[in-house]
Design an enzyme around this catalytic site. Structure first.
Site, PDB file in Angstrom:
ATOM      1  N   THR A 172       0.374  -6.078 -10.647  1.00  0.00           N
ATOM      2  CA  THR A 172       1.417  -5.662 -11.596  1.00  0.00           C
ATOM      3  C   THR A 172       2.229  -4.524 -10.966  1.00  0.00           C
ATOM      4  OG1 THR A 172       0.031  -3.986 -12.662  1.00  0.00           O
ATOM      5  CG2 THR A 172      -0.096  -6.222 -13.560  1.00  0.00           C
ATOM      6  N   VAL A 213      -1.031  -0.652   1.860  1.00  0.00           N
ATOM      7  CA  VAL A 213      -0.473   0.085   3.000  1.00  0.00           C
ATOM      8  C   VAL A 213       0.036  -0.880   4.058  1.00  0.00           C
ATOM      9  CG1 VAL A 213      -0.952   1.767   4.832  1.00  0.00           C
ATOM     10  CG2 VAL A 213      -2.077   1.996   2.615  1.00  0.00           C
ATOM     11  N   GLY A 215       1.966  -3.463   4.136  1.00  0.00           N
ATOM     12  CA  GLY A 215       2.144  -4.888   3.838  1.00  0.00           C
ATOM     13  C   GLY A 215       1.256  -5.831   4.621  1.00  0.00           C
ATOM     14  N   GLU A 226      16.055   0.268  -3.626  1.00  0.00           N
ATOM     15  CA  GLU A 226      16.189   0.154  -5.081  1.00  0.00           C
ATOM     16  C   GLU A 226      17.501   0.803  -5.525  1.00  0.00           C
ATOM     17  OE1 GLU A 226      13.689  -1.141  -7.048  1.00  0.00           O
ATOM     18  OE2 GLU A 226      12.452  -1.523  -5.282  1.00  0.00           O
ATOM     19  N   ASP A 248       7.038   7.366  -1.335  1.00  0.00           N
ATOM     20  CA  ASP A 248       6.305   6.113  -1.118  1.00  0.00           C
ATOM     21  C   ASP A 248       5.411   6.233   0.126  1.00  0.00           C
ATOM     22  OD1 ASP A 248       5.898   3.102  -1.391  1.00  0.00           O
ATOM     23  OD2 ASP A 248       6.814   3.225   0.593  1.00  0.00           O
ATOM     24  N   LYS A 260       1.137   6.283   0.493  1.00  0.00           N
ATOM     25  CA  LYS A 260       0.354   5.475   1.447  1.00  0.00           C
ATOM     26  C   LYS A 260      -0.533   6.374   2.312  1.00  0.00           C
ATOM     27  CE  LYS A 260       3.801   1.849   1.412  1.00  0.00           C
ATOM     28  NZ  LYS A 260       5.126   1.506   1.940  1.00  0.00           N
ATOM     29  N   GLY A 265       7.588  -7.658   1.293  1.00  0.00           N
ATOM     30  CA  GLY A 265       7.979  -9.058   1.177  1.00  0.00           C
ATOM     31  C   GLY A 265       6.912  -9.824   0.430  1.00  0.00           C
TER      32      GLY A 265
END
Lengths: 173, 327
Positions: B82, B138, B140, B196, B207, B211, B305
């Site tokens: 979510t 972390v 991706g 964004e 962000d 991480k 992605g």
């Protein structure tokens, strides 16, 4: 140039008799005293036609033994034409962004220079417009690695006080 | 293994599509999006669920919620994807706790709860003898957590440096390569969907900072919060600064840095030689780990992605379903 490990890098121009065996004899005291020879540069295009030739050597040696080496050369009759020593062995570049001129640029540089162990030796500045923030690259040189850390810490404090963005280098791994 | 999936945004959708295509043996017994949910103990027909989601915008019964799935659906593993709330970690934090307490494994891509409550959730998982995995939080698609938790176990990791935010890396790449101003590069990143509408979270380094907290707490057994990370973003960088760096054959990148020995946790723009392995282009992520035995290791890959994140999640799911871990 003094490094973190206490070695100093020195370049010396020596006058050596131009006959076989004398160059090696001249270099021996360096290794005898615990120095490393980094390079030996012969100067062939000399104007004087006497029996001597100039040789430039770059050596690394513990700081406290430099005096003894100079005395050893004297004892062996080797003349030192020139001796050069660079105090600063550490160098790094930072970029600072902010209202650099209006916040007393001289003071910013001074705070490093007056430490005695580090100096800002080069500055490259870009000033776009009168009220816009300028960007400058400072080259800092210091005696030891710890001195560089201290100099950086001073710059961080100055940057915070004067509202600069300080961009430090990522040390190459 | 019965799996329930919470969240059907791009990551959840990408994950379920990959499961249909490549791992049809995985049984999905519960799915929830923000407006509906579906539960079927015998397994949901994922192909028709995805078609319905595409057509109507909802995946199941509007009278059911994610909470119903977490509490009532039969599952052995909960996938929690979510949207992140970095401030509270909710509602994901509550879902994860509930699932672990039920004795189910949990796999999440949600940074909020992992950054805020890792130690608590890790202990809860251990107490219930189940796994809690979060590889997708972390970098991706780069399997960086697994590498450090398993493959490099024999090493001491002395430092970690990383490009952890693709948006910032895209902006800095464009400023350096095309001479764009920060404002122009940010506008371009927005147009391409890399930033964004409100880019604060990315460009101010928050962000990347989150991480770093996850890495510090999960890999280096620290117990830090975002307040313990020194954070400087890229929003005050000038194009002149990039040009000054260029003069030295360097560029500027937003680098996350952990030195566990001195408790150094820092996100800051740094001058870095252009040929350094961490200088990656566009939205890529990169991480260099310095170790005592293996030397320096650098990992480069896509940091975001739908399918790329699904790759990390699927890796965690299969690792657990193959019975390889209980950590």
């Amino acid at each position: 140039m003094i490094r973190g490990d206490g070695l100093v890098q020195v370049s010396m121009k020596l006058e050596i008799r131009d006959s076989p065996g004398h160059l090696v004899a001249a270099l021996l005291p360096i290794s005898d005293i615990g120095g490393n020879i980094k390079t030996v540069i012969h100067e062939h295009n000399q104007e004087n036609t006497n029996d001597f030739l100039s040789v430039e050597v770059v050596i690394e040696i513990p700081q406290e033994r430099l005096e003894s080496l100079i005395n050893l050369f004297k004892e062996k009759g080797i003349r030192i034409q020139k001796i050069g020593q660079d105090r600063f062995s550490y160098q790094l570049s930072v970029i600072i962004i902010g209202h650099l001129v209006h916040t007393n640029l001289g003071d910013t540089v001074d705070q490093i220079d007056r430490t005695g162990y580090a100096e800002i030796t080069h500055m490259n500045m870009a000033m776009p417009a009168i009220n816009e923030r300028s960007s400058a690259q400072f080259v800092i040189r210091s005696v030891t690695r710890e001195d560089m850390d201290h100099a950086l810490q001073i710059l961080r404090t100055v940057a915070q006080e004067k509202g600069f963005l300080l961009i430090e280098p990522l040390e190459v791994m | 293994m019965r799996i329930a999936v919470l969240g059907l945004g791009s990551v959840g959708y990408g994950l379920l599509s990959s499961i249909v295509d490549k791992h049809p043996n995985l049984t999905i017994t519960g799915v929830a999006d923000s407006k509906s949910a579906g539960i079927n103990p015998d397994g949901i027909d994922i192909t028709s669920l995805l078609a319905q989601k595409k057509e109507t915008g909802i995946c199941g019964d509007p009278s059911l919620t994610a909470r119903d799935v977490v509490t009532h659906a039969p599952y052995d593993l909960l996938v929690e994807v979510t949207p992140t709330d970095a401030g509270t970690g909710e509602p994901a934090y509550g879902y994860i706790k509930e699932a672990l307490s039920r004795g189910a494994h949990v796999v999440t891509s949600n940074k909020g709860p992992v950054a805020l409550y890792y130690n608590e959730l890790h202990e809860l998982a251990q107490k219930n003898n189940v796994s809690f995995r979060y590889e997708a939080t972390v970098a991706g698609a780069i399997p960086i957590l697994h590498v450090m938790q398993h493959d490099l176990l024999g090493n001491t990791i002395t430092a970690l440096y990383g490009v952890l935010n693709g948006t910032c890396n895209y902006i800095l790449t464009r400023m350096a390569e095309e001479g764009l101003t920060y404002t122009q590069a940010l506008a371009e990143a927005r147009e391409l969907g890399y930033a964004e509408a409100d880019p604060t979270y990315d460009v101010k380094g928050i962000d990347a900072g989150i991480k770093l907290v996850i890495l510090a707490n999960t890999i280096f057994q620290k117990n830090i919060t975002l307040n313990d990370v020194s954070i400087t973003g890229i929003d005050l960088l000038t194009d002149d600064a990039l040009r000054l760096a260029e003069h030295q054959d360097c560029t500027i990148r937003l680098i996350g840095e952990i030195v566990p020995g001195t408790d150094l946790f820092r996100i800051s723009p740094r001058i870095i030689p252009k040929n350094h392995p961490l200088v990656v282009k566009g939205t890529l992520n990169a991480i260099t780990i310095s170790t005592d035995m293996a030397g320096d290791l650098t990992f480069i890959g896509k940091g975001a992605g739908s399918i790329e994140t699904a790759s990390a999640i699927l890796g965690d799911i299969l690792y657990i379903s193959q019975g390889k871990c209980m950590d």
